[in-house]
Design a protein around this motif. Structure first.
Motif, PDB file in Angstrom:
ATOM      1  N   GLY A  14       0.818  -1.201   0.000  1.00 16.56           N
ATOM      2  CA  GLY A  14       0.000   0.000   0.000  1.00 16.56           C
ATOM      3  C   GLY A  14       0.853   1.252   0.000  1.00 16.56           C
ATOM      4  O   GLY A  14       2.073   1.196   0.118  1.00 16.56           O
ATOM      5  N   ARG A  15       0.199   2.386  -0.116  1.00 18.57           N
ATOM      6  CA  ARG A  15       0.913   3.651  -0.296  1.00 18.57           C
ATOM      7  C   ARG A  15       1.652   4.141   0.950  1.00 18.57           C
ATOM      8  O   ARG A  15       2.831   4.413   0.892  1.00 18.57           O
ATOM      9  CB  ARG A  15      -0.077   4.707  -0.769  1.00 18.57           C
ATOM     10  CG  ARG A  15       0.588   5.991  -1.117  1.00 18.57           C
ATOM     11  CD  ARG A  15      -0.213   6.735  -2.159  1.00 18.57           C
ATOM     12  NE  ARG A  15       0.243   8.094  -2.338  1.00 18.57           N
ATOM     13  CZ  ARG A  15       1.272   8.436  -3.091  1.00 18.57           C
ATOM     14  NH1 ARG A  15       1.962   7.537  -3.733  1.00 18.57           N
ATOM     15  NH2 ARG A  15       1.599   9.696  -3.212  1.00 18.57           N
ATOM     16  N   ASP A  16       0.988   4.301   2.060  1.00 22.91           N
ATOM     17  CA  ASP A  16       1.653   4.832   3.259  1.00 22.91           C
ATOM     18  C   ASP A  16       1.416   3.881   4.420  1.00 22.91           C
ATOM     19  O   ASP A  16       0.603   4.132   5.305  1.00 22.91           O
ATOM     20  CB  ASP A  16       1.141   6.234   3.592  1.00 22.91           C
ATOM     21  CG  ASP A  16       1.997   6.914   4.660  1.00 22.91           C
ATOM     22  OD1 ASP A  16       3.139   6.469   4.892  1.00 22.91           O
ATOM     23  OD2 ASP A  16       1.519   7.883   5.265  1.00 22.91           O
ATOM     24  N   ARG A  17       2.126   2.793   4.404  1.00 22.16           N
ATOM     25  CA  ARG A  17       1.934   1.723   5.380  1.00 22.16           C
ATOM     26  C   ARG A  17       3.085   1.639   6.365  1.00 22.16           C
ATOM     27  O   ARG A  17       4.164   2.152   6.147  1.00 22.16           O
ATOM     28  CB  ARG A  17       1.808   0.379   4.655  1.00 22.16           C
ATOM     29  CG  ARG A  17       0.714   0.328   3.635  1.00 22.16           C
ATOM     30  CD  ARG A  17      -0.620   0.431   4.298  1.00 22.16           C
ATOM     31  NE  ARG A  17      -1.654   0.302   3.281  1.00 22.16           N
ATOM     32  CZ  ARG A  17      -2.897   0.089   3.535  1.00 22.16           C
ATOM     33  NH1 ARG A  17      -3.324   0.003   4.764  1.00 22.16           N
ATOM     34  NH2 ARG A  17      -3.773  -0.004   2.579  1.00 22.16           N
ATOM     35  N   TRP A  50       6.626  10.052   4.902  1.00 20.78           N
ATOM     36  CA  TRP A  50       6.008   8.722   4.831  1.00 20.78           C
ATOM     37  C   TRP A  50       6.130   7.995   6.168  1.00 20.78           C
ATOM     38  O   TRP A  50       7.175   8.033   6.819  1.00 20.78           O
ATOM     39  CB  TRP A  50       6.643   7.876   3.730  1.00 20.78           C
ATOM     40  CG  TRP A  50       6.436   8.453   2.368  1.00 20.78           C
ATOM     41  CD1 TRP A  50       7.390   9.055   1.587  1.00 20.78           C
ATOM     42  CD2 TRP A  50       5.224   8.502   1.618  1.00 20.78           C
ATOM     43  NE1 TRP A  50       6.833   9.476   0.416  1.00 20.78           N
ATOM     44  CE2 TRP A  50       5.503   9.140   0.406  1.00 20.78           C
ATOM     45  CE3 TRP A  50       3.923   8.065   1.876  1.00 20.78           C
ATOM     46  CZ2 TRP A  50       4.536   9.349  -0.566  1.00 20.78           C
ATOM     47  CZ3 TRP A  50       2.963   8.271   0.902  1.00 20.78           C
ATOM     48  CH2 TRP A  50       3.265   8.901  -0.293  1.00 20.78           C
ATOM     49  N   LYS A  51       5.081   7.319   6.562  1.00 20.55           N
ATOM     50  CA  LYS A  51       5.039   6.594   7.837  1.00 20.55           C
ATOM     51  C   LYS A  51       6.203   5.611   7.949  1.00 20.55           C
ATOM     52  O   LYS A  51       6.871   5.523   8.982  1.00 20.55           O
ATOM     53  CB  LYS A  51       3.705   5.850   7.973  1.00 20.55           C
ATOM     54  CG  LYS A  51       3.558   5.107   9.292  1.00 20.55           C
ATOM     55  CD  LYS A  51       2.302   4.258   9.324  1.00 20.55           C
ATOM     56  CE  LYS A  51       1.081   5.110   9.479  1.00 20.55           C
ATOM     57  NZ  LYS A  51      -0.152   4.311   9.639  1.00 20.55           N
TER      58      LYS A  51
END
Length: 144
Positions: A14-17, A50-51
């Motif tokens: 996913g994008r920001d996992r 980003w996370k």
């Protein structure tokens, strides 16, 4: 001045996992390598927004506050401008920049390190003590 560039650890799809268990372990290993083998403690610690990057930064440099940028530069001139803006604060010390593969790809290509885009938690230690940026050491990280 020393700049430590680190790619984030393996993340969930996913994008920001968040980081996976393997990503957490790789980030901790990168931090251990940085402290024990490279002999560096970076301050400040700067992360992409980003996370996965923020989590990696916190694990590579435990206990240190993490500053968040909208993105870590992926073009040499912008990267050098960011680093230059930190020079007064860092002096001869080290700054940790945690980002994604474009930053590592740019640095790997510029210094002919051969790091692959799939290497999570790859660490590049750069120094400009001689007046030019040079690779002091690097850790290849962990393949996907």
């Amino acid at each position: 001045m020393i700049v430590v560039s680190c790619r984030h650890g393996h993340k969930e799809p996913g994008r920001d996992r968040s980081l996976t268990v393997r990503g957490v372990a790789a980030a901790k290993e990168a931090g251990r390598w940085l402290r024990e083998e490279a002999g560096l403690v970076a301050d400040p610690v700067i992360s992409s927004h980003w996370k996965r990057c923020q989590e990696t930064a916190a694990l590579v440099a435990p206990g240190r506050p993490v500053r968040v940028l909208q993105g870590v530069p992926t073009v040499w001139d912008r990267w050098e401008a960011l680093v230059g803006s930190l020079r007064a604060e860092v002096g001869d010390g080290a700054v940790l920049l945690v980002g994604s593969h474009p930053t590592q790809d740019m640095l790997s290509a510029r210094f002919d390190l051969g790091l692959k885009r799939t290497n999570y938690c790859a660490v590049i230690v750069l120094s400009d003590a001689s007046g030019d940026w040079r690779v002091q050491s690097h850790h290849p990280g962990h393949p996907k």
